[in-house]
Design an enzyme around this catalytic site. Sequence first.
Site, PDB file in Angstrom:
ATOM      1  N   LYS A  41       0.828  -1.194   0.000  1.00  0.00           N
ATOM      2  CA  LYS A  41       0.000   0.000   0.000  1.00  0.00           C
ATOM      3  C   LYS A  41       0.870   1.256   0.000  1.00  0.00           C
ATOM      4  O   LYS A  41       0.458   2.309  -0.422  1.00  0.00           O
ATOM      5  CB  LYS A  41      -0.878   0.027   1.270  1.00  0.00           C
ATOM      6  CG  LYS A  41      -1.788  -1.161   1.402  1.00  0.00           C
ATOM      7  CD  LYS A  41      -2.438  -1.156   2.811  1.00  0.00           C
ATOM      8  CE  LYS A  41      -3.245  -2.418   2.982  1.00  0.00           C
ATOM      9  NZ  LYS A  41      -3.587  -2.621   4.411  1.00  0.00           N
ATOM     10  N   GLU A  97       7.987   2.495  -5.549  1.00  0.00           N
ATOM     11  CA  GLU A  97       7.995   2.015  -4.166  1.00  0.00           C
ATOM     12  C   GLU A  97       8.059   3.174  -3.185  1.00  0.00           C
ATOM     13  O   GLU A  97       8.547   4.250  -3.513  1.00  0.00           O
ATOM     14  CB  GLU A  97       9.240   1.139  -3.944  1.00  0.00           C
ATOM     15  CG  GLU A  97       8.970  -0.340  -3.836  1.00  0.00           C
ATOM     16  CD  GLU A  97       8.275  -0.757  -2.534  1.00  0.00           C
ATOM     17  OE1 GLU A  97       7.614   0.068  -1.881  1.00  0.00           O
ATOM     18  OE2 GLU A  97       8.392  -1.935  -2.188  1.00  0.00           O
ATOM     19  N   ASP A  98       7.628   2.903  -1.967  1.00  0.00           N
ATOM     20  CA  ASP A  98       7.743   3.910  -0.921  1.00  0.00           C
ATOM     21  C   ASP A  98       9.173   3.986  -0.380  1.00  0.00           C
ATOM     22  O   ASP A  98       9.734   5.056  -0.225  1.00  0.00           O
ATOM     23  CB  ASP A  98       6.753   3.628   0.226  1.00  0.00           C
ATOM     24  CG  ASP A  98       6.786   2.173   0.727  1.00  0.00           C
ATOM     25  OD1 ASP A  98       7.577   1.360   0.202  1.00  0.00           O
ATOM     26  OD2 ASP A  98       6.011   1.858   1.647  1.00  0.00           O
ATOM     27  N   ASP A 101      14.618  -0.685   1.958  1.00  0.00           N
ATOM     28  CA  ASP A 101      15.213  -0.843   3.273  1.00  0.00           C
ATOM     29  C   ASP A 101      16.277  -1.946   3.164  1.00  0.00           C
ATOM     30  O   ASP A 101      17.378  -1.692   2.679  1.00  0.00           O
ATOM     31  CB  ASP A 101      14.067  -1.179   4.239  1.00  0.00           C
ATOM     32  CG  ASP A 101      14.469  -1.232   5.694  1.00  0.00           C
ATOM     33  OD1 ASP A 101      15.318  -0.435   6.103  1.00  0.00           O
ATOM     34  OD2 ASP A 101      13.926  -2.071   6.428  1.00  0.00           O
ATOM     35  N   LYS A 129      17.044   3.799   2.469  1.00  0.00           N
ATOM     36  CA  LYS A 129      17.893   3.745   3.666  1.00  0.00           C
ATOM     37  C   LYS A 129      19.087   2.874   3.307  1.00  0.00           C
ATOM     38  O   LYS A 129      19.081   1.670   3.595  1.00  0.00           O
ATOM     39  CB  LYS A 129      17.148   3.078   4.824  1.00  0.00           C
ATOM     40  CG  LYS A 129      16.035   3.868   5.452  1.00  0.00           C
ATOM     41  CD  LYS A 129      15.592   3.112   6.709  1.00  0.00           C
ATOM     42  CE  LYS A 129      14.156   3.316   7.016  1.00  0.00           C
ATOM     43  NZ  LYS A 129      13.669   2.451   8.098  1.00  0.00           N
ATOM     44  N   PHE A 150      12.891   4.809  11.676  1.00  0.00           N
ATOM     45  CA  PHE A 150      11.595   4.329  11.205  1.00  0.00           C
ATOM     46  C   PHE A 150      10.697   5.513  10.852  1.00  0.00           C
ATOM     47  O   PHE A 150      10.389   6.342  11.701  1.00  0.00           O
ATOM     48  CB  PHE A 150      10.924   3.428  12.247  1.00  0.00           C
ATOM     49  CG  PHE A 150       9.795   2.652  11.649  1.00  0.00           C
ATOM     50  CD1 PHE A 150      10.042   1.471  10.971  1.00  0.00           C
ATOM     51  CD2 PHE A 150       8.497   3.128  11.723  1.00  0.00           C
ATOM     52  CE1 PHE A 150       8.995   0.763  10.370  1.00  0.00           C
ATOM     53  CE2 PHE A 150       7.447   2.430  11.131  1.00  0.00           C
ATOM     54  CZ  PHE A 150       7.698   1.248  10.461  1.00  0.00           C
ATOM     55  N   VAL A 151      10.331   5.590   9.585  1.00  0.00           N
ATOM     56  CA  VAL A 151       9.587   6.755   9.117  1.00  0.00           C
ATOM     57  C   VAL A 151       8.143   6.419   8.744  1.00  0.00           C
ATOM     58  O   VAL A 151       7.838   5.278   8.399  1.00  0.00           O
ATOM     59  CB  VAL A 151      10.292   7.433   7.913  1.00  0.00           C
ATOM     60  CG1 VAL A 151      11.569   8.112   8.358  1.00  0.00           C
ATOM     61  CG2 VAL A 151      10.569   6.435   6.801  1.00  0.00           C
ATOM     62  N   ASP A 157       3.454   3.455   6.892  1.00  0.00           N
ATOM     63  CA  ASP A 157       2.669   3.306   8.121  1.00  0.00           C
ATOM     64  C   ASP A 157       3.486   2.810   9.298  1.00  0.00           C
ATOM     65  O   ASP A 157       4.573   2.254   9.143  1.00  0.00           O
ATOM     66  CB  ASP A 157       1.537   2.301   7.887  1.00  0.00           C
ATOM     67  CG  ASP A 157       2.054   0.863   7.817  1.00  0.00           C
ATOM     68  OD1 ASP A 157       2.909   0.586   6.953  1.00  0.00           O
ATOM     69  OD2 ASP A 157       1.639   0.029   8.645  1.00  0.00           O
ATOM     70  N   ARG A 163      -0.352   6.761   7.348  1.00  0.00           N
ATOM     71  CA  ARG A 163      -0.112   6.751   5.898  1.00  0.00           C
ATOM     72  C   ARG A 163      -0.546   8.067   5.252  1.00  0.00           C
ATOM     73  O   ARG A 163       0.006   8.493   4.244  1.00  0.00           O
ATOM     74  CB  ARG A 163      -0.912   5.623   5.217  1.00  0.00           C
ATOM     75  CG  ARG A 163      -0.428   4.228   5.534  1.00  0.00           C
ATOM     76  CD  ARG A 163      -1.107   3.232   4.584  1.00  0.00           C
ATOM     77  NE  ARG A 163      -1.014   1.865   5.048  1.00  0.00           N
ATOM     78  CZ  ARG A 163       0.034   1.052   4.846  1.00  0.00           C
ATOM     79  NH1 ARG A 163       1.072   1.492   4.174  1.00  0.00           N
ATOM     80  NH2 ARG A 163       0.037  -0.185   5.291  1.00  0.00           N
TER      81      ARG A 163
HETATM   82  P1  IMP Z   1      12.741  -4.181   2.523  1.00  0.00           P
HETATM   83  O1  IMP Z   1      12.261  -5.455   1.891  1.00  0.00           O
HETATM   84  O2  IMP Z   1      13.423  -4.473   3.840  1.00  0.00           O
HETATM   85  O3  IMP Z   1      13.604  -3.353   1.605  1.00  0.00           O
HETATM   86  O4  IMP Z   1      11.498  -3.283   2.911  1.00  0.00           O
HETATM   87  C1  IMP Z   1      10.222  -3.677   2.651  1.00  0.00           C
HETATM   88  C2  IMP Z   1       9.120  -2.852   3.237  1.00  0.00           C
HETATM   89  O5  IMP Z   1       9.325  -2.601   4.624  1.00  0.00           O
HETATM   90  C3  IMP Z   1       8.930  -1.488   2.627  1.00  0.00           C
HETATM   91  O6  IMP Z   1       8.302  -1.522   1.374  1.00  0.00           O
HETATM   92  C4  IMP Z   1       8.030  -0.877   3.684  1.00  0.00           C
HETATM   93  O7  IMP Z   1       6.717  -1.279   3.502  1.00  0.00           O
HETATM   94  C5  IMP Z   1       8.593  -1.451   4.975  1.00  0.00           C
HETATM   95  N1  IMP Z   1       9.487  -0.472   5.641  1.00  0.00           N
HETATM   96  C6  IMP Z   1      10.834  -0.455   5.666  1.00  0.00           C
HETATM   97  N2  IMP Z   1      11.295   0.603   6.363  1.00  0.00           N
HETATM   98  C7  IMP Z   1      10.194   1.279   6.795  1.00  0.00           C
HETATM   99  C8  IMP Z   1      10.010   2.489   7.567  1.00  0.00           C
HETATM  100  O8  IMP Z   1      10.941   3.178   8.014  1.00  0.00           O
HETATM  101  N3  IMP Z   1       8.718   2.849   7.791  1.00  0.00           N
HETATM  102  C9  IMP Z   1       7.652   2.156   7.326  1.00  0.00           C
HETATM  103  N4  IMP Z   1       7.780   1.029   6.602  1.00  0.00           N
HETATM  104  C10 IMP Z   1       9.041   0.593   6.333  1.00  0.00           C
HETATM  105 MG    MG Z   2       6.610  -0.964   0.319  1.00  0.00          MG
END
Ligand code: IMP
Ligand code: MG
Length: 174
Positions: A41, A97-98, A101, A129, A150-151, A157, A163
Amino acid sequence: MSETVRVLLSEEEVDKKIAEIAKQISEDYKGKQVHMLCVLKGGVFFTCELSKRLTVPVSMDFMSVSSYGADTKSSGVVRIVKDLDESIKGKDVLVVEDIVDSGRTLSYLLEYLRNREPKSLRLCTLLDKPERRVVPVDVDYTCFHIPDEFVVGYGLDYAQKYRNLPYIGVVELD
Ligand code: IMP
Ligand code: MG
């Protein structure tokens, strides 16, 4: 215990940067149609704001993915909750993507999409990040690199809250 949200990137800063990235994407895709692929989302606000500012033809699709539980997370396997509605074969796909990470979700998703033979495949993220990266991911367009905090806001969210904030903030528990 109460929660407060500290502003990290203001609405003005975010809007300005999205306009810049949109200009760049519009130039890079001149003469093409961008098939935006929003990752639900969290990617939804960014997808809308970015798409409004693109000057090339746009089509859109939406996917929803979720990571498996903490114990299997290192496998990097994610579950497709909502798949593509339309084939991406031969299309110029831009994944929106948002946040990137660890990179686990994106690296899985990009491989999944590559196997569906798009003409091109690029990734655009609102936030990155880099310190948190576990799996390498090639990001083509990044609005902001942020520290390891954590944002929330702009689609992101904390327990499904925040959100709707029009800025990016850090949740502080006090
Ligand atoms: P990744 O697979 O670890 O790169 O991150 C996957 C998902 O984790 C992102 O698409 C977000 O939905 C969630 N996420 C990672 N960091 C944050 C944050 O700081 N705030 C909120 N959601 C996060
Ligand atoms: Mg995401």
